[in-house]
Design an enzyme around this catalytic site. Structure first.
Site, PDB file in Angstrom:
ATOM      1  N   GLU A 131       0.821  -1.209   0.000  1.00  0.00           N
ATOM      2  CA  GLU A 131       0.000   0.000   0.000  1.00  0.00           C
ATOM      3  C   GLU A 131       0.858   1.263   0.000  1.00  0.00           C
ATOM      4  O   GLU A 131       0.601   2.220  -0.742  1.00  0.00           O
ATOM      5  CB  GLU A 131      -0.924   0.019   1.223  1.00  0.00           C
ATOM      6  N   SER A 162      17.363 -44.746  -6.325  1.00  0.00           N
ATOM      7  CA  SER A 162      16.195 -43.918  -6.640  1.00  0.00           C
ATOM      8  C   SER A 162      16.486 -42.875  -7.724  1.00  0.00           C
ATOM      9  O   SER A 162      15.609 -42.068  -8.034  1.00  0.00           O
ATOM     10  CB  SER A 162      15.706 -43.201  -5.375  1.00  0.00           C
ATOM     11  N   THR A 195      18.258 -40.289   5.850  1.00  0.00           N
ATOM     12  CA  THR A 195      18.358 -39.819   4.468  1.00  0.00           C
ATOM     13  C   THR A 195      19.736 -39.223   4.205  1.00  0.00           C
ATOM     14  O   THR A 195      20.324 -39.424   3.137  1.00  0.00           O
ATOM     15  CB  THR A 195      17.268 -38.771   4.173  1.00  0.00           C
ATOM     16  N   LEU A 225      20.786 -30.828  -0.901  1.00  0.00           N
ATOM     17  CA  LEU A 225      19.588 -30.065  -0.546  1.00  0.00           C
ATOM     18  C   LEU A 225      19.726 -28.567  -0.818  1.00  0.00           C
ATOM     19  O   LEU A 225      19.206 -27.749  -0.059  1.00  0.00           O
ATOM     20  CB  LEU A 225      19.200 -30.294   0.920  1.00  0.00           C
ATOM     21  N   PRO A 234      10.391 -42.236   3.905  1.00  0.00           N
ATOM     22  CA  PRO A 234       9.061 -42.659   4.356  1.00  0.00           C
ATOM     23  C   PRO A 234       8.836 -42.505   5.859  1.00  0.00           C
ATOM     24  O   PRO A 234       7.734 -42.184   6.288  1.00  0.00           O
ATOM     25  CB  PRO A 234       9.012 -44.130   3.938  1.00  0.00           C
ATOM     26  N   ALA A 268       8.316 -38.727   6.560  1.00  0.00           N
ATOM     27  CA  ALA A 268       7.062 -38.330   5.914  1.00  0.00           C
ATOM     28  C   ALA A 268       5.868 -38.859   6.700  1.00  0.00           C
ATOM     29  O   ALA A 268       4.899 -38.135   6.962  1.00  0.00           O
ATOM     30  CB  ALA A 268       7.026 -38.849   4.480  1.00  0.00           C
ATOM     31  N   ALA A 299       5.699 -39.676   9.837  1.00  0.00           N
ATOM     32  CA  ALA A 299       5.566 -39.044  11.154  1.00  0.00           C
ATOM     33  C   ALA A 299       4.778 -37.748  11.046  1.00  0.00           C
ATOM     34  O   ALA A 299       3.907 -37.460  11.882  1.00  0.00           O
ATOM     35  CB  ALA A 299       6.954 -38.782  11.741  1.00  0.00           C
TER      36      ALA A 299
END
Length: 341
Positions: free
Chosen positions: A55, A173, A201, A209, A275, A278, A280
């Site tokens: 604004e 993977s 991991t 990352l 996994p 994820a 959790a």
């Protein structure tokens, strides 16, 4: 002016909002100022912490154009703030400038920052709320959710085969997802405040990352790298390099970590762990959004993207709603949210 004028102006304000950074503690906000004929005579957007709010930026743009705000209409994607932080309250700035009407899309849920509409009305300013609210709420969902819940907005991301596998039986993977999906994932990283993985991991995949451009160079903004778990890690892992900051939380308390990250100014957290991590977050109902890159391949075997999430029968299944589905190269990009959100 008609509702069509207001919606067209709000559409432009929403476009402007996206010019500001997605990362950081502040929301993305855009604003335009209309004259009596409904024409846009000034524009502004928030460019990050410590800079003018949208604004105020629009009011300054109006002055630069040699015009007065007296009697004009301001159209803003978020209810003007009502508190003094690094900058002053936008509601008061609009009142002092002589704005006669304020139109906004999303309401501010903050205890400190909310209440701008009431301040404006008390000062005699006409206020119209909710113009393109659904569109604005979705665009600004990360900040709105974080402000409402008092924790970071949590996105859970994974890439999987069509049969839901995140890796082959031997643990490999690379690469389930295609190059287009990986480019999209890195762009999304560049808009985050933090990325979280578990210690397993780090040990198994040794990920960096970081957020990287298609040419391999780093994006200017790098999210905080967060490691969850009590396992001691050597500093030779790539996640501890100098390309981005890293912190390890030696705990399994996810609620505690979210509180710590919120205190550090983390608004948007992406969970990229395996996994176990994820699952959790899913079990605790702490995932606000799921990002899935679904690849056209079958792998089979035990390595599923999610493991135990406390679902014993179909009646206990955690239902989701697809909000965005699109082809991405050979893959399918899916954005989903818990049903009812």
């Amino acid at each position: 002016m008609t509702n069509a004028n207001y919606e067209a102006a709000m559409t432009r304000a929403l476009e402007l909002a996206l010019l500001g950074p997605a990362f950081g503690v502040n929301p993305q906000v855009g604003a335009v100022i209309l004259n009596a004929a409904g024409e846009i005579v000034a524009e502004g957007w928030h460019q990050g912490s410590g800079t003018d709010h949208a604004e105020v930026a629009a009011l300054k743009n109006l002055i630069q154009n040699g015009q007065s705000a007296a009697g004009l209409t301001a159209v803003v994607t978020l209810e003007p703030c009502n508190h003094t932080g690094v900058t002053g309250p936008c509601a008061q700035a609009l009142i002092e400038a002589g704005i006669a009407r304020v139109i906004y899309a999303s309401s501010d849920p903050g205890d400190a920052s909310g209440g701008g509409a009431e301040t404006l009305r008390n000062a005699g300013v006409e206020v119209i709320a909710g113009v393109l609210k659904n569109q604005a709420d979705d665009q600004n969902r990360v900040w709105l959710t974080s402000a409402k819940l008092g924790r970071p907005y949590v996105t859970l991301k994974w890439a999987s085969s069509l049969d839901g596998r995140s890796a082959a039986a031997d643990g490999t993977s690379k690469w389930i997802s295609g190059s287009e999906s990986r480019i999209d994932a890195h762009r999304r990283r560049s808009e985050l405040d933090a990325i979280l993985v578990g210690t397993s991991t780090v040990i198994k995949d040794n990920p960096e990352l970081t957020a990287r451009k298609p040419d391999g160079s780093l994006y200017e903004h790098q999210p905080l790298r967060v490691v969850l778990g009590e396992t001691d890690l050597g500093t030779d892992y790539r996640i501890f390099n100098d390309d981005a900051p890293t912190v390890q939380y030696r705990t399994h308390s996810i609620h505690g970590i979210l509180a710590e990250l919120k205190a550090r100014g983390v608004k948007h957290l992406m969970v990229e762990g395996g996994p176990k991590v994820a699952s959790a977050f899913i079990k605790l109902n702490l995932v606000d959004e799921f990002i899935t890159y679904l690849a056209p391949m079958l792998i089979g075997g035990p390595r599923t993207s999610v493991s135990e999430i406390a679902v014993g029968t179909m009646a206990e299944a955690k239902e989701l709603s697809f909000v965005e589905v699109k082809p991405l190269g050979q893959d399918l990009f899916i954005r989903s949210v818990p049903k009812g959100n």
